[in-house]
Scaffold this motif. Structure first.
Motif, PDB file in Angstrom:
ATOM      1  N   ALA A  78      -2.734 -24.512 -14.857  1.00 25.62           N
ATOM      2  CA  ALA A  78      -1.587 -24.051 -14.079  1.00 25.62           C
ATOM      3  C   ALA A  78      -0.383 -24.907 -14.445  1.00 25.62           C
ATOM      4  N   ALA A  79       0.703 -24.252 -14.814  1.00 30.07           N
ATOM      5  CA  ALA A  79       1.894 -24.995 -15.216  1.00 30.07           C
ATOM      6  C   ALA A  79       2.555 -25.608 -13.997  1.00 30.07           C
ATOM      7  N   PRO A  80       3.025 -26.883 -14.097  1.00 28.56           N
ATOM      8  CA  PRO A  80       3.721 -27.460 -12.948  1.00 28.56           C
ATOM      9  C   PRO A  80       5.045 -26.737 -12.713  1.00 28.56           C
ATOM     10  N   LEU A  81       5.349 -26.472 -11.441  1.00 29.50           N
ATOM     11  CA  LEU A  81       6.623 -25.845 -11.092  1.00 29.50           C
ATOM     12  C   LEU A  81       7.508 -26.903 -10.465  1.00 29.50           C
ATOM     13  N   ASP A  82       8.841 -26.736 -10.587  1.00 29.78           N
ATOM     14  CA  ASP A  82       9.649 -27.668  -9.830  1.00 29.78           C
ATOM     15  C   ASP A  82       9.615 -27.264  -8.353  1.00 29.78           C
ATOM     16  N   LEU A  83      10.006 -28.179  -7.485  1.00 30.78           N
ATOM     17  CA  LEU A  83       9.779 -27.996  -6.049  1.00 30.78           C
ATOM     18  C   LEU A  83      10.508 -26.771  -5.504  1.00 30.78           C
ATOM     19  N   ARG A  84      11.710 -26.547  -5.996  1.00 28.73           N
ATOM     20  CA  ARG A  84      12.480 -25.385  -5.520  1.00 28.73           C
ATOM     21  C   ARG A  84      11.776 -24.083  -5.922  1.00 28.73           C
ATOM     22  N   GLU A  85      11.307 -24.066  -7.187  1.00 32.17           N
ATOM     23  CA  GLU A  85      10.598 -22.895  -7.696  1.00 32.17           C
ATOM     24  C   GLU A  85       9.300 -22.683  -6.907  1.00 32.17           C
ATOM     25  N   LEU A  86       8.602 -23.787  -6.644  1.00 33.23           N
ATOM     26  CA  LEU A  86       7.339 -23.713  -5.897  1.00 33.23           C
ATOM     27  C   LEU A  86       7.564 -23.176  -4.494  1.00 33.23           C
ATOM     28  N   SER A  87       8.599 -23.664  -3.845  1.00 32.66           N
ATOM     29  CA  SER A  87       8.894 -23.235  -2.481  1.00 32.66           C
ATOM     30  C   SER A  87       9.242 -21.747  -2.456  1.00 32.66           C
ATOM     31  N   ALA A  88      10.006 -21.274  -3.442  1.00 33.22           N
ATOM     32  CA  ALA A  88      10.343 -19.842  -3.511  1.00 33.22           C
ATOM     33  C   ALA A  88       9.074 -19.032  -3.741  1.00 33.22           C
ATOM     34  N   HIS A  89       8.206 -19.556  -4.609  1.00 33.33           N
ATOM     35  CA  HIS A  89       6.948 -18.863  -4.899  1.00 33.33           C
ATOM     36  C   HIS A  89       6.087 -18.741  -3.631  1.00 33.33           C
ATOM     37  N   LEU A  90       6.028 -19.810  -2.852  1.00 31.93           N
ATOM     38  CA  LEU A  90       5.153 -19.816  -1.672  1.00 31.93           C
ATOM     39  C   LEU A  90       5.663 -18.885  -0.575  1.00 31.93           C
ATOM     40  N   ARG A  91       6.933 -18.511  -0.653  1.00 34.14           N
ATOM     41  CA  ARG A  91       7.461 -17.572   0.344  1.00 34.14           C
ATOM     42  C   ARG A  91       7.146 -16.112  -0.017  1.00 34.14           C
ATOM     43  N   GLN A  92       6.620 -15.883  -1.244  1.00 37.58           N
ATOM     44  CA  GLN A  92       6.198 -14.524  -1.639  1.00 37.58           C
ATOM     45  C   GLN A  92       4.790 -14.277  -1.080  1.00 37.58           C
ATOM     46  N   PRO A  93       4.437 -12.991  -0.857  1.00 37.01           N
ATOM     47  CA  PRO A  93       3.054 -12.723  -0.447  1.00 37.01           C
ATOM     48  C   PRO A  93       2.091 -13.255  -1.509  1.00 37.01           C
ATOM     49  N   ARG A  94       1.038 -13.941  -1.055  1.00 33.60           N
ATOM     50  CA  ARG A  94       0.146 -14.620  -2.002  1.00 33.60           C
ATOM     51  C   ARG A  94      -0.543 -13.658  -2.972  1.00 33.60           C
ATOM     52  N   LEU A  95      -0.808 -12.435  -2.498  1.00 37.29           N
ATOM     53  CA  LEU A  95      -1.535 -11.489  -3.344  1.00 37.29           C
ATOM     54  C   LEU A  95      -0.669 -10.292  -3.727  1.00 37.29           C
ATOM     55  N   GLY A  96       0.640 -10.487  -3.708  1.00 31.43           N
ATOM     56  CA  GLY A  96       1.559  -9.414  -4.092  1.00 31.43           C
ATOM     57  C   GLY A  96       1.249  -8.913  -5.503  1.00 31.43           C
ATOM     58  N   GLY A  97       1.170  -7.591  -5.656  1.00 27.59           N
ATOM     59  CA  GLY A  97       0.910  -7.000  -6.973  1.00 27.59           C
ATOM     60  C   GLY A  97      -0.552  -6.987  -7.373  1.00 27.59           C
ATOM     61  N   ARG A  98      -1.412  -7.611  -6.567  1.00 25.02           N
ATOM     62  CA  ARG A  98      -2.840  -7.660  -6.898  1.00 25.02           C
ATOM     63  C   ARG A  98      -3.564  -6.460  -6.288  1.00 25.02           C
ATOM     64  N   VAL A  99      -4.660  -6.063  -6.911  1.00 23.40           N
ATOM     65  CA  VAL A  99      -5.480  -4.957  -6.418  1.00 23.40           C
ATOM     66  C   VAL A  99      -6.871  -5.498  -6.112  1.00 23.40           C
ATOM     67  N   ALA A 100      -7.320  -5.273  -4.881  1.00 20.70           N
ATOM     68  CA  ALA A 100      -8.613  -5.814  -4.435  1.00 20.70           C
ATOM     69  C   ALA A 100      -9.516  -4.688  -3.954  1.00 20.70           C
ATOM     70  N   ILE A 101     -10.781  -4.766  -4.317  1.00 19.18           N
ATOM     71  CA  ILE A 101     -11.801  -3.863  -3.769  1.00 19.18           C
ATOM     72  C   ILE A 101     -12.668  -4.684  -2.826  1.00 19.18           C
ATOM     73  N   VAL A 102     -12.894  -4.162  -1.626  1.00 17.21           N
ATOM     74  CA  VAL A 102     -13.842  -4.794  -0.706  1.00 17.21           C
ATOM     75  C   VAL A 102     -14.940  -3.777  -0.430  1.00 17.21           C
ATOM     76  N   THR A 103     -16.167  -4.090  -0.826  1.00 17.01           N
ATOM     77  CA  THR A 103     -17.265  -3.162  -0.554  1.00 17.01           C
ATOM     78  C   THR A 103     -17.753  -3.373   0.885  1.00 17.01           C
ATOM     79  N   GLY A 104     -18.243  -2.297   1.468  1.00 18.52           N
ATOM     80  CA  GLY A 104     -18.729  -2.380   2.849  1.00 18.52           C
ATOM     81  C   GLY A 104     -17.624  -2.730   3.829  1.00 18.52           C
ATOM     82  N   ALA A 105     -16.414  -2.240   3.545  1.00 19.28           N
ATOM     83  CA  ALA A 105     -15.249  -2.643   4.362  1.00 19.28           C
ATOM     84  C   ALA A 105     -14.946  -1.659   5.485  1.00 19.28           C
TER      85      ALA A 105
END
Ligand SMILES: NC(=O)c1ccc[n+]([C@@H]2O[C@H](COP(=O)([O-])OP(=O)(O)OC[C@H]3O[C@@H](n4cnc5c(N)ncnc54)[C@H](O)[C@@H]3O)[C@@H](O)[C@H]2O)c1
Length: 277
Positions: free
Chosen positions: A10-37
Motif C-alpha cells: 500500500a502506497a503511503p498517502l499524505d495526511l490530507r489525502e488520507l483524510s479525504a480518502h477516509l471520508r469516502q465510503p469504504r466500499l464505494g465502487g465495489r461489488v459484493a455477493i453475500v450468500t444466504g443473505a
C-alpha cells in the motif's frame, strides 16, 4: 486506497489525502455477493456492506426472503440485487456469478455465509443418531457450497487481479460442541479450506479469510429455547452479554475492505472473548 496487485505494498498517502480518502465510503465502487443473505447474519452483512458503499448481491435459496432484503437495501437509497441461488448446486452458483457480472460487470467480494443452521434447521442429536442424509446435506451446503461459490467468482476476481473471499466458520469448530457433529465438522472444514484457497489464489491478488462467530442471536423472532440458548452463552465470555448480528458486521467490512489487503488465510473469532486462541 487503490487496489493492490499482490506485488506492490500500500502506497503511503499524505495526511490530507488520507483524510479525504477516509471520508469516502469504504466500499464505494465495489461489488459484493453475500450468500444466504435472506435471513439472519447474512442479511445484516448485506445491509452493512451496502451502507459502506458496495453494490450487494443477495444470493439466497429462499428467493422471496432474498428479494425482501434487496428491496430493503434499495429502499434506503443503496444498491442491491437479489439472485436466487442454491450454493450446493454447481449450475446455480455459476448462474449467480453470471447474473452479478451481467448487472455490475465485476465481483470484488464474496461472503460465503449460506449454511444449514437455523433457517434451514439441523438436528441437535448425539453423533450416532444423525441421519446419514442430513450429514450429506450439511456437507453439500456448508462445505461444497463454499467451494462452489468461490470457484464461480474466482475467474472474475483473477481477471482483475483483486478479490476478497470471506468464509464463515464457527467458534464451535475451534472448541467442539456436543450434539451436532455434522455441523461442527463442516465448519471445521472451512478452516482448512480458507488456508488452502488463500495459498492457491494469493498470487492472483485474491485474499481469503474467515470469520468464526460465537453463539449469536441471529433470529428476528427467536423461539424461547433458542433465546435461552443464545443468552446462556454470555456467561462464558469476557464481555458478558448476548452476541447480535451487529457485533459481526465490523469484522466483515474489515475483511471486505482494502484495510485488510495484506491479511490472508486468517480466521478471526468474534465472540466477545469466549474462545481465545
Ligand atoms: N447464529 C450463530 O450463532 C452462528 C454461530 C456461528 C456461525 N454461524 C454461521 O453464520 C452463518 C449465518 O447463520 P445465521 O445464524 O444467520 O443462520 P441462518 O440459518 O438464518 O442463515 C443461513 C442462510 O443460508 C440460507 N441457505 C441455506 N441453505 C442454502 C443454500 N443451499 N443456498 C443458499 N442459501 C442457503 C438460509 O436460507 C439462510 O438465509 C452460517 O454460516 C452459520 O453457520 C452462526
Amino acid at each position: 486506497m487503490s487496489e493492490q496487485d499482490g506485488t506492490e505494498g500500500a502506497a503511503p498517502l499524505d495526511l490530507r489525502e488520507l483524510s479525504a480518502h477516509l471520508r469516502q465510503p469504504r466500499l464505494g465502487g465495489r461489488v459484493a455477493i453475500v450468500t444466504g443473505a435472506g435471513h439472519g447474519l447474512g442479511a445484516a452483512y448485506a445491509e452493512r456492506l451496502a451502507a459502506e458503499g458496495a453494490s450487494v448481491a443477495v444470493a439466497e435459496l429462499d428467493g422471496d426472503a432474498g428479494a425482501a432484503v434487496a428491496e430493503r437495501i434499495t429502499a434506503a437509497g443503496l444498491d442491491a440485487m437479489a439472485v436466487t441461488t442454491d450454493v450446493a448446486d454447481p449450475a446455480s452458483t455459476e448462474a449467480m456469478a453470471a447474473a452479478v457480472l451481467a448487472r455490475y460487470g465485476r465481483i470484488d467480494v464474496l461472503v460465503n455465509n449460506a449454511a444449514i443452521f437455523a433457517t434451514v434447521p439441523m438436528s441437535r442429536l448425539p453423533f450416532d443418531q444423525i441421519p446419514v442424509e442430513e450429514w450429506d446435506a450439511m456437507m453439500a451446503v456448508n462445505l461444497r457450497g463454499t467451494w462452489l461459490a468461490s470457484r464461480a467468482v474466482i475467474p472474475a476476481m483473477r481477471a482483475r487481479g483483486y478479490g476478497k473471499i470471506l468464509n464463515v466458520s464457527s467458534g464451535t469448530a475451534l472448541k467442539g460442541s456436543a450434539s451436532r457433529i455434522h455441523y461442527v465438522t463442516s465448519k471445521a472444514g472451512i478452516l482448512g479450506f480458507t488456508k488452502t484457497l488463500a495459498r492457491e489464489v494469493g498470487p492472483d491478488g485474491i485474499r481469503v479469510n474467515c470469520v468464526a462467530p460465537g453463539n449469536t442471536l441471529s433470529e428476528d423472532d427467536p423461539a424461547p429455547d433458542v433465546l435461552a440458548l443464545r443468552s446462556s452463552a454470555a456467561a462464558d465470555r469476557a464481555l458478558r452479554r448476548v452476541e447480535r448480528p451487529g457485533d459481526l458486521v465490523g469484522a466483515v467490512v474489515f475483511f471486505a475492505s482494502s484495510d485488510s489487503d495484506f491479511v490472508t488465510g486468517q480466521t478471526l473469532v468474534v465472540d466477545g472473548g469466549a474462545l481465545m486462541h
